[in-house]
Design a protein around this motif. Structure first.
Motif, mmCIF file in Angstrom:
data_model
loop_
_atom_site.group_PDB
_atom_site.id
_atom_site.type_symbol
_atom_site.label_atom_id
_atom_site.label_comp_id
_atom_site.label_asym_id
_atom_site.label_seq_id
_atom_site.Cartn_x
_atom_site.Cartn_y
_atom_site.Cartn_z
ATOM 1 N N PRO A 139 -2.073 6.037 7.917
ATOM 2 C CA PRO A 139 -2.749 5.317 7.681
ATOM 3 C C PRO A 139 -2.201 3.367 7.693
ATOM 4 O O PRO A 139 -2.493 2.721 8.511
ATOM 5 N N SER A 161 -5.139 2.230 9.298
ATOM 6 C CA SER A 161 -5.321 1.582 8.245
ATOM 7 C C SER A 161 -5.033 -0.307 9.056
ATOM 8 O O SER A 161 -3.914 -0.251 9.537
ATOM 9 N N ASN A 194 -8.216 -1.411 4.493
ATOM 10 C CA ASN A 194 -6.834 -0.762 4.164
ATOM 11 C C ASN A 194 -7.565 -0.163 2.643
ATOM 12 O O ASN A 194 -8.312 -0.874 1.873
ATOM 13 N N MET A 201 -10.658 3.890 2.334
ATOM 14 C CA MET A 201 -10.683 5.006 3.482
ATOM 15 C C MET A 201 -11.389 5.975 2.860
ATOM 16 O O MET A 201 -11.829 7.119 3.548
ATOM 17 N N ASP A 261 -6.621 6.705 1.640
ATOM 18 C CA ASP A 261 -5.833 6.647 2.661
ATOM 19 C C ASP A 261 -5.043 7.587 3.573
ATOM 20 O O ASP A 261 -5.840 8.235 4.262
#
Ligand SMILES: [Zn+2]
Lengths: 307, 290
Positions: free
Chosen positions: A37, A68, A108, A111, A149
């Protein structure tokens, strides 16, 4: 002894008979894809920077998929954090020798509720384009992983990794001439200081140069690491105890912060090395090419022949 | 005994077994022998098949794959002695996009309808299984097992005449991927415990049931052969991939699984589970002898 007690004894060590984690050579191949991520996941202390440097040194092309936008990491507010973290991620990737950073720009730390199949499908497209033999990322089965994430990108990766090889998955990709492609090996990383994390089954030996590149890549993320304020805070805390670090005399806080990160990275690389009986290492949960067929492991080991 | 009967468990009752599987072959490979053994001694076994297996084939369209997988899952179920198969019809390998509560609530419906005494569900806590559908199914099934017993879940089902139902025995199943699968994480009062079932008497039946999945088996064999060929290796058995060699590969797989599971047990062929029985729900000290 009842069988169950015997299992307890037998189940505990993944390590070899001498109690050390087995050192695993890199698999044969040409391309590795790091799927994670955040801008810094591949350079942080618990992997994967050393492994990436070693893949590069052994002739692999390594691509980095950043899922992200990293807007939460840093002091500048969302849009600027995104830009600075991206720029630093590209610089850090270059230090390790990676070919390219591909940003998917999901929001960010938001997720957890994302449609996971959409993320997975993006990764499948990239796997078909770049044809990795190996994928590297967060172990989706990691325990006590607090970051949503890390968990979700890990899960999407764990499916995309092999599903990219199936004909009936996203057949429209064939319109671009992209054929199904399966990556056969997976390296899962996890923090080992938050509860159980994962129980690694292999160690990857690193040389001093690879550890140095990992340190440099880590420090390249100036927006979040190697921050002068952290050195100032340590100095103040030590001063309250009437202590000081001789190496920090006559250097600025920024340099001191970098030095601290280097010490930490050296320390952790040595810790992992000690587990495997070498100077420097990282450890991973490694999925080998036929691990998905546990009933055929012995049979294949016995019957498969070189041509 | 009082507590047990209060929970609706009559000792002499024939077991009613509800099996939940993500992809059609999952339960056969991980639990087929145990389930066949229960069916052979008179249990009524019902199967819930959550996905349609549409992607598990070699060079076939999803539509054709679904048609074959449906036929083959019925054939395999018949070999094991399963009475009926309920297909929920979700697209295979796509459960990451399906609502957890939707799957759970459909399973609650079937639990309240069949009132099982035993359930088999995929173990969502097993590690390093790349088929994440098994995790999603296992998680939903585990919650369905719990919530089916609680009256405030799905009041409309009560309007349709279905009462809350507690299933006293729960088996979590998985193929032996997880190197730590035999390690109890805590006591049986809180955590399901490792359990091993001798399946030597059912092994042939399990092999035949696994062989019934011709479509997914061909996919496994051809992918394996292709991988070996592309890396300069060969498996003599798959020098020619045909019905015979695929069936033999499946037999090796089922025998291999039975051997892995039997390692360090007194059995020759076994299946392993995490098992949550009466000890899991009612600690021994709260149970009275008759
Ligand atoms: Zn991260």
């Amino acid at each position: 002894m009842r069988p169950i007690l015997l299992f307890l004894l037998l189940a505990l060590p993944v390590a070899s008979a001498d109690g050390k984690l087995p050192l695993k050579p890199l698999p044969k191949g040409k391309v590795a894809m790091v799927i994670q991520p955040h801008h810094d996941d591949h350079t942080t202390d618990y992997g994967m920077g050393g492994l990436i440097a070693r893949f590069v040194d052994e002739g692999y092309d390594v691509y980095y998929v950043r899922a992200s936008n990293d807007e939460k990491d840093g002091p500048h507010g969302y849009p600027r954090n995104d830009m600075v973290n991206y720029r630093e991620a590209v610089a850090a990737a270059k230090v390790l020798g990676m070919k390219k950073v591909i940003s998917l720009n999901w929001r960010n730390d938001y997720m957890n509720p994302i449609p996971l199949n959409e993320l997975r499908n993006q990764i499948i497209l990239l796997i078909r384009k770049y044809k990795p033999d190996v994928v590297i990322g967060h172990n989706p089965w990691e325990h006590y992983q607090k970051n949503p994430d890390h968990r979700n990108v890990g899960r999407a990766m764990a499916e995309a990794w092999w599903m990219a090889g199936l004909d009936n998955v996203l057949p429209e990709h064939k319109l671009l001439g992209m054929e199904p492609h399966q990556a056969w090996y997976l390296y899962g990383k996890a923090r080992l200081d938050w509860g159980l994390g994962q129980r690694p089954n292999i160690a990857v030996e690193l040389n001093a140069e690879q550890v140095r590149r990992k340190q440099t890549a880590y420090e390249t993320h100036r927006n979040v690491y190697a921050n002068p304020a952290s050195a100032r805070a340590y100095k103040a805390a030590l001063a309250r105890e009437n202590l000081h670090v001789p190496e920090w005399e006559n250097i600025d806080d920024q340099t001191a912060a970098v030095m601290m990160e280097e010490w930490h990275m050296d320390w952790i690389s040595r810790q992992r090395g000690a587990q495997a009986g070498v100077r420097y290492a990282e450890d991973y949960y490694f999925l080998d090419e036929f691990d998905y067929l546990p009933g055929l492991q012995d049979y294949l080991a016995r019957e498969v022949k070189r041509r | 005994m009082f507590l047990l009967s209060a929970l609706g468990i009559a000792a002499a009752q024939q077991p009613v077994v509800l099996v939940v599987t993500a992809d059609a072959p999952d339960y056969v490979l991980a639990a087929g022998g145990t389930i066949a053994g229960m069916a052979a001694t008179g249990a009524a076994v019902h199967l819930v098949r959550v996905t349609n297996d549409e992607k598990d084939s070699w060079k076939l369209s999803p539509e054709e794959t679904i048609r074959r997988a449906t036929e083959e899952s019925l054939a395999a179920a018949k070999i094991l002695g399963v009475r009926d198969v309920h297909a929920l019809g979700y697209r295979g390998y796509d459960l990451g996009g399906v609502s957890f509560t939707e799957i759970r609530d459909r399973l609650i419906f079937l639990i309240r309808h069949y009132k099982p005494t035993v359930m088999f569900i995929p173990n969502p806590y097993t590690e390093f299984d790349r088929v994440v559908d098994r995790f999603y199914t296992g998680r939903a099934a585990e919650d369905a097992w719990r919530a089916a017993a609680l009256e405030n879940y799905q009041p409309p089902y009560a309007d349709a005449g279905m009462r809350p139902h507690l299933t006293p025995e729960l088996y979590y199943y998985a193929q032996p991927h997880d190197p730590y699968r035999r390690e109890p994480e805590s006591t049986a009062t809180f955590v399901p415990q490792p359990k091993f079932v001798d399946i030597a008497a059912q092994l042939d039946r399990k092999i035949r049931a696994a062989q019934a999945f011709s479509t997914s088996n061909e996919n496994m064999a051809r992918r394996l052969a292709e991988r070996l060929a592309s890396t300069g290796r060969t498996l003599p058995l798959l020098a020619t991939v045909n019905d015979g060699s695929i069936a033999k590969l499946v037999e090796e797989n089922v025998r291999g699984l039975a051997a892995v599971n039997a390692k360090e047990t007194p059995h020759r062929a076994a299946e392993e589970f995490r098992y949550a029985g009466v000890e899991f729900r009612i600690p021994r000290k709260y149970r009275s002898a008759r």
